[in-house]
Design a protein around this motif. Structure first.
Motif, PDB file in Angstrom:
ATOM      1  N   ASP A  27       0.838  -1.212   0.000  1.00  0.00           N
ATOM      2  CA  ASP A  27       0.000   0.000   0.000  1.00  0.00           C
ATOM      3  C   ASP A  27       0.865   1.251   0.000  1.00  0.00           C
ATOM      4  O   ASP A  27       0.594   2.214  -0.724  1.00  0.00           O
ATOM      5  N   ILE A  28       1.894   1.253   0.833  1.00  0.00           N
ATOM      6  CA  ILE A  28       2.783   2.425   0.928  1.00  0.00           C
ATOM      7  C   ILE A  28       3.542   2.627  -0.373  1.00  0.00           C
ATOM      8  O   ILE A  28       3.734   3.759  -0.835  1.00  0.00           O
ATOM      9  N   LEU A  29       3.971   1.518  -0.992  1.00  0.00           N
ATOM     10  CA  LEU A  29       4.677   1.621  -2.272  1.00  0.00           C
ATOM     11  C   LEU A  29       3.772   2.173  -3.370  1.00  0.00           C
ATOM     12  O   LEU A  29       4.202   2.951  -4.222  1.00  0.00           O
ATOM     13  N   ARG A  30       2.503   1.781  -3.367  1.00  0.00           N
ATOM     14  CA  ARG A  30       1.561   2.230  -4.399  1.00  0.00           C
ATOM     15  C   ARG A  30       1.102   3.667  -4.182  1.00  0.00           C
ATOM     16  O   ARG A  30       0.726   4.352  -5.134  1.00  0.00           O
ATOM     17  N   CYS A  31       1.098   4.098  -2.928  1.00  0.00           N
ATOM     18  CA  CYS A  31       0.575   5.420  -2.576  1.00  0.00           C
ATOM     19  C   CYS A  31       1.364   6.534  -3.275  1.00  0.00           C
ATOM     20  O   CYS A  31       2.590   6.490  -3.330  1.00  0.00           O
ATOM     21  N   ARG A  32       0.662   7.535  -3.781  1.00  0.00           N
ATOM     22  CA  ARG A  32       1.294   8.640  -4.504  1.00  0.00           C
ATOM     23  C   ARG A  32       1.151   9.954  -3.743  1.00  0.00           C
ATOM     24  O   ARG A  32       0.069  10.282  -3.269  1.00  0.00           O
ATOM     25  N   SER A  33       2.257  10.668  -3.610  1.00  0.00           N
ATOM     26  CA  SER A  33       2.232  12.036  -3.079  1.00  0.00           C
ATOM     27  C   SER A  33       3.313  12.820  -3.803  1.00  0.00           C
ATOM     28  O   SER A  33       4.381  12.288  -4.106  1.00  0.00           O
ATOM     29  N   LEU A  34       3.031  14.078  -4.079  1.00  0.00           N
ATOM     30  CA  LEU A  34       3.916  14.918  -4.882  1.00  0.00           C
ATOM     31  C   LEU A  34       5.217  15.214  -4.135  1.00  0.00           C
ATOM     32  O   LEU A  34       5.200  15.593  -2.966  1.00  0.00           O
ATOM     33  N   THR A  35       6.358  14.988  -4.793  1.00  0.00           N
ATOM     34  CA  THR A  35       7.654  15.336  -4.212  1.00  0.00           C
ATOM     35  C   THR A  35       7.968  16.779  -4.565  1.00  0.00           C
ATOM     36  O   THR A  35       8.261  17.100  -5.710  1.00  0.00           O
ATOM     37  N   THR A  36       7.876  17.672  -3.545  1.00  0.00           N
ATOM     38  CA  THR A  36       8.098  19.106  -3.812  1.00  0.00           C
ATOM     39  C   THR A  36       9.331  19.632  -3.079  1.00  0.00           C
ATOM     40  O   THR A  36       9.521  20.811  -2.964  1.00  0.00           O
ATOM     41  N   SER A  37      10.142  18.737  -2.572  1.00  0.00           N
ATOM     42  CA  SER A  37      11.380  19.149  -1.917  1.00  0.00           C
ATOM     43  C   SER A  37      12.398  18.031  -2.106  1.00  0.00           C
ATOM     44  O   SER A  37      12.074  16.956  -2.616  1.00  0.00           O
ATOM     45  N   ILE A  38      13.625  18.269  -1.684  1.00  0.00           N
ATOM     46  CA  ILE A  38      14.672  17.254  -1.817  1.00  0.00           C
ATOM     47  C   ILE A  38      14.543  16.259  -0.663  1.00  0.00           C
ATOM     48  O   ILE A  38      14.658  16.626   0.504  1.00  0.00           O
ATOM     49  N   GLN A  39      14.259  14.993  -0.994  1.00  0.00           N
ATOM     50  CA  GLN A  39      14.103  13.945   0.014  1.00  0.00           C
ATOM     51  C   GLN A  39      15.436  13.206   0.161  1.00  0.00           C
ATOM     52  O   GLN A  39      16.023  12.767  -0.816  1.00  0.00           O
ATOM     53  N   HIS A  40      15.892  13.060   1.415  1.00  0.00           N
ATOM     54  CA  HIS A  40      17.187  12.452   1.690  1.00  0.00           C
ATOM     55  C   HIS A  40      17.008  11.145   2.451  1.00  0.00           C
ATOM     56  O   HIS A  40      16.317  11.092   3.461  1.00  0.00           O
ATOM     57  N   THR A  41      17.613  10.051   1.951  1.00  0.00           N
ATOM     58  CA  THR A  41      17.546   8.746   2.600  1.00  0.00           C
ATOM     59  C   THR A  41      18.962   8.202   2.776  1.00  0.00           C
ATOM     60  O   THR A  41      19.783   8.287   1.863  1.00  0.00           O
ATOM     61  N   GLU A  42      19.226   7.646   3.952  1.00  0.00           N
ATOM     62  CA  GLU A  42      20.528   7.036   4.234  1.00  0.00           C
ATOM     63  C   GLU A  42      20.337   5.564   4.566  1.00  0.00           C
ATOM     64  O   GLU A  42      19.377   5.193   5.235  1.00  0.00           O
ATOM     65  N   PHE A  43      21.275   4.710   4.090  1.00  0.00           N
ATOM     66  CA  PHE A  43      21.266   3.311   4.499  1.00  0.00           C
ATOM     67  C   PHE A  43      22.650   2.706   4.282  1.00  0.00           C
ATOM     68  O   PHE A  43      23.505   3.286   3.607  1.00  0.00           O
ATOM     69  N   GLU A  44      22.867   1.541   4.880  1.00  0.00           N
ATOM     70  CA  GLU A  44      24.143   0.832   4.752  1.00  0.00           C
ATOM     71  C   GLU A  44      23.900  -0.532   4.123  1.00  0.00           C
ATOM     72  O   GLU A  44      22.894  -1.193   4.397  1.00  0.00           O
ATOM     73  N   VAL A  45      24.864  -0.952   3.285  1.00  0.00           N
ATOM     74  CA  VAL A  45      24.773  -2.243   2.604  1.00  0.00           C
ATOM     75  C   VAL A  45      26.070  -3.008   2.851  1.00  0.00           C
ATOM     76  O   VAL A  45      27.161  -2.460   2.640  1.00  0.00           O
TER      77      VAL A  45
END
Length: 809
Positions: free
Chosen positions: A189-207
């Motif tokens: 549901d969260i993956l399908r949900c749509r909302s407009l990206t109007t700013s720079i979204q920052h995500t951090e993760f480690e692999v």
């Protein structure tokens, strides 16, 4: 990193309210500053080890969905609060989808098959302009009826002819589940949900890679035409670009420009990125996305061949195009379920036999982008021609993706992600039960009533106070408060025709007003030095004494008196400085803390919502599951008007606002704690000769005669219990207590139904209000001792009401 800085600045409980008063403390502060500088250098080195990835592409290409997948695969997924926040977006997607479909039906003259649905259509279209309608299940009931109508389904079958979000069918099919009160959005549901990206979204993760943890910084920037100017802000030190293309968009146009084909726009956009001189050494990973939507469109008879007729120079003849065996093998490696043999055994992705043109179309689109990479296709004329070896510093790899399919995005992680999702789903119900044990408090009130200051006090009293990074962040806000204050005072001097005592201050005034439009001016000490000289002028002081005649923030005098300390490079704001500092609350601020009570830890969730007229529409978003409301009133605002509406008295606005809250049907079982705040500012105003009796002349129906009002002994004692320092007759003007109690009477008249400011369609009697009560408290939000005493009393009342609600008391 954050914990290291916290450990360098963690005052004891004894000196928390008296920071850096001695020379010894100042010396220690300097030492801590050196230690912090050392830690920051180390932190900078760590930052350089991260791999910076940019997610670029046109609007609705699926960039944000890929970011969500990264969170699911490489992080801990979405917690309960994040899932519950998405419910509002999902309901908005449903509202947007049905409104678009009904509007398209009107244009295409497609009738509803069931005539009974005409009423549902009228209801939906009438509510389309209401930003809160999607929250009501009544709205979803009507949508569900309409979605089952054959006419709406016929319109959906022609959705290539208008702008409809990809997730429309998915969520419209799920309405019975979504409208359930126990609904918690799944990962899909969260993956399908749509909302407009109007700013720079920052995500951090480690692999994990080769026995080490590789850090990734991913930046997702809005793809709309108006948002692309922000892309250059994140071009610095980029490791790689993930460019996302919606390959199903070949038959659609842009929302911003209905004349522009989306796939053509994506090609032009990619060409600009590929040939950008700032990115000539940055490799590109091309994600040919939304393969699932492409397959559905091809199955419904849509054909990319139409573009050949419209743009023959860009799109070669599709009918003559034949993908090579290696092209087909590459596609089937990404989507083995699209192999006809595999389809017979498993339908995990496809769910239908794949039309042969699906693979052909996907490969055809891939070829178009790779022609740009090889320089065989030029869409826009370049001023400077690039040398043959110009692109040697970077490369382009392509991938066929379906961003909502975790198996496709990261096959080797898919099993673990699926297992995590099951574990999360299992714990969500338990987590939801824990959430219900929390006490949810709303902080409401008009603008500048002191709500945010009370939230800060909660952090000091029940949290760990403010760490070094939080204190240093406040320096900028404090300087802005000083700038705002002096500009307002100088402007008011001109309007009130108050001259300077010192003529040389004329030049300083010109400097300050010339710099007023410069958003960076407050950072310079030169600005503060001019302000300090002006504040010392008796003309400015005279203007300040008449500040009730114009809009001036409460903390003006406090910070203007402290300029010499604030301009010191080693200045660190104290608790009192942070409490006094003002910044506009234009979003919902959430604070959590635990309080010991009867051997248990009681959890409190406090929500502070902006009090400006334009922000109050957000209040309803946090009404659900509320245990108590803290309604803050600035009782010193009787002689001021609103910033938004200079004709409206602030105290009258507070009364009307309180009346709306008290009589709100969603809050009829929620008790209110009324904070009559800013008693210190009230006392200062009364001492300067200000008088609330002027309101009796302006609004005689609301404000009874102040001069004939006499508070009872009990009411005076209650006030003095909150403010024992005012018990000495010489320490306070006698009208301070009288005014505070008078204002308290006005609000309690609303509670008792003796005062009605706005006409109501349905009457509220005493029985209607039997489910809640109102308690009043006299507060000074910047006085920690006073607020702590009040909060202790409030805490007991809230807990008792909560237990009584469940029959435990």
């Amino acid at each position: 990193m954050q914990e290291k800085i916290k450990s360098l600045f963690r005052p004891t409980s004894e000196d928390r309210f008296n920071i850096y008063q001695s020379a010894e403390e100042a010396k220690n502060a300097k030492l801590r500053n050196k230690q912090i500088s050392k830690v920051l250098k180390q932190h900078k080195k760590e930052e350089l080890k991260k791999l910076k990835i940019l997610l670029l592409g046109t609007a609705e290409s699926g960039k944000s969905t890929i970011t969500k997948q990264m969170k699911i695969i490489h992080s801990n997924g979405f917690d309960m609060s994040e899932r519950l926040e998405k419910i509002s977006d999902i309901r908005r997607n449903i509202q947007q989808s049905i409104v678009v479909l009904l509007s398209a039906m009107d244009r295409m003259k497609i009738p509803l098959h069931n005539k009974d649905n005409e009423l549902s259509r009228d209801f939906i279209m009438k509510e389309a302009g209401n930003p809160e309608s999607h929250r009501r299940n009544e709205f979803l009931d009507h949508v569900e009826q309409l979605w089952n109508d054959a006419g709406v389904q016929e319109c959906y079958g022609k959705s290539h002819g208008f702008q409809l979000i990809d997730c429309a069918k998915y969520f419209l099919d799920k309405i019975p589940e979504i409208k359930s009160p126990a609904y918690v959005p799944s990962d899909q549901d969260i993956l399908r949900c749509r909302s407009l990206t109007t700013s720079i979204q920052h995500t951090e993760f480690e692999v994990p890679d080769g026995g080490h943890q590789v850090k990734f910084d991913v930046y997702d920037v809005g793809g709309q035409q108006g948002e692309r100017k922000k892309w250059i802000q994140v071009f610095d030190s980029v490791t790689a670009i993930l460019f996302v293309v919606d390959c199903s968009s070949f038959d659609q146009t842009l929302r911003e420009d209905p004349d522009k084909n989306r796939l053509l726009e994506a090609l032009e956009n990619f060409e600009q990125v590929w040939n950008n001189r700032f990115l000539r050494f940055v490799s590109v990973l091309l994600f040919i996305n939304k393969i699932d939507v492409l397959a559905e469109k091809i199955a419904r008879g849509r054909d990319i061949a139409e573009l050949t007729k419209l743009y023959p120079e860009v799109f070669p003849n599709f009918e003559k195009f034949t993908p090579s065996k290696s092209d087909i093998m590459e596609f089937l490696e990404a989507y083995p379920s699209y192999n006809n043999e595999t389809c017979k055994k498993s339908r995990s992705v496809s769910r239908h036999d794949v039309h042969p043109d699906t693979i052909k179309t996907a490969v055809y689109i891939k070829h178009l982008f790779m022609k740009i990479v090889r320089g065989e296709l030029q869409l826009r004329q370049r001023i400077t021609q690039q040398a043959p070896n110009w692109h040697d510093g970077h490369s382009c790899e392509y991938f066929y993706t379906c961003a909502i399919d975790t198996n496709n995005v990261q096959p080797e992680e898919a099993k673990r992600a699926k297992l995590r999702n099951k574990q999360i789903s299992k714990t969500l119900k338990q987590h939801q039960k824990e959430e219900l044990k929390k006490l949810k408090i709303l902080l409401l009130g008009t603008a500048e009533s002191g709500k945010s200051t009370i939230t800060k006090q909660m952090k000091i009293i029940h949290g760990n106070g403010f760490d070094m990074s939080e204190r240093l962040e406040k320096v900028s806000d404090i300087r802005k408060n000083i700038q705002q204050s002096i500009v307002v005072l100088l402007t008011a001097m001109k309007e009130l025709e108050i001259p300077f005592a010192q003529k040389e201050n004329e030049n300083r005034r010109e400097f300050i007003l010339n710099q007023a439009g410069n958003p960076e001016s407050y950072k310079s000490n030169e600005f503060l030095e001019h302000t300090e000289q002006l504040w010392a002028d008796s003309g400015v002081q005279e203007c300040y004494s008449r500040s009730h005649e114009f809009q001036l923030i409460d903390c003006a005098k406090y910070f203007l008196d402290k300029i010499s300390e604030i301009k010191n490079p080693e200045y660190i704001p104290s608790d009192q400085d942070i409490l006094r500092c003002r910044s506009l609350t234009n979003s919902i601020q959430h604070t959590e803390f635990c309080v010991p009570e009867g051997g248990h830890q009681i959890k409190f969730d406090v929500y502070d919502v902006g009090g400006q007229q334009g922000e109050r529409k957000k209040w309803i978003q946090v009404f659900d599951g509320v245990n108590a409301i803290l309604f803050a009133v600035d009782c010193s605002s009787f002689d001021q008007t609103l910033r938004e509406d200079p004709t409206k008295n602030r105290l009258l606005e507070a009364l009307e606002n309180f009346e709306q809250v008290w009589n709100n049907r969603f809050l009829k079982n929620v008790s209110v704690l009324l904070f009559l705040n800013k008693i210190d500012v009230l006392a200062e105003k009364i001492a300067k000769g200000r008088d609330i009796s002027e309101l009796s002349q302006q609004y005689p129906d609301t404000f009874p005669d102040f001069k004939s009002f006499t508070p009872s002994k009990l009411e005076v004692l209650k006030f003095l219990e909150s403010y024992p320092k005012y018990s000495n007759a010489n320490s306070m003007h006698p009208d301070t207590v009288k005014t505070a109690v008078y204002i308290q009477h006005l609000f309690m008249k609303i509670v008792k139904g003796d005062l009605q400011l706005k006409e109501r369609i349905t009457k509220r009697d005493s029985e209607w209000h039997s489910g809640h009560s109102c308690e009043t408290f006299y507060t000074c939000a910047v006085d920690t001792n006073n607020v702590q005493k009040v909060l202790n009393g409030c805490r007991s009342l809230i807990i008792q009401n909560h237990l009584r609600k469940f029959g435990l008391l």
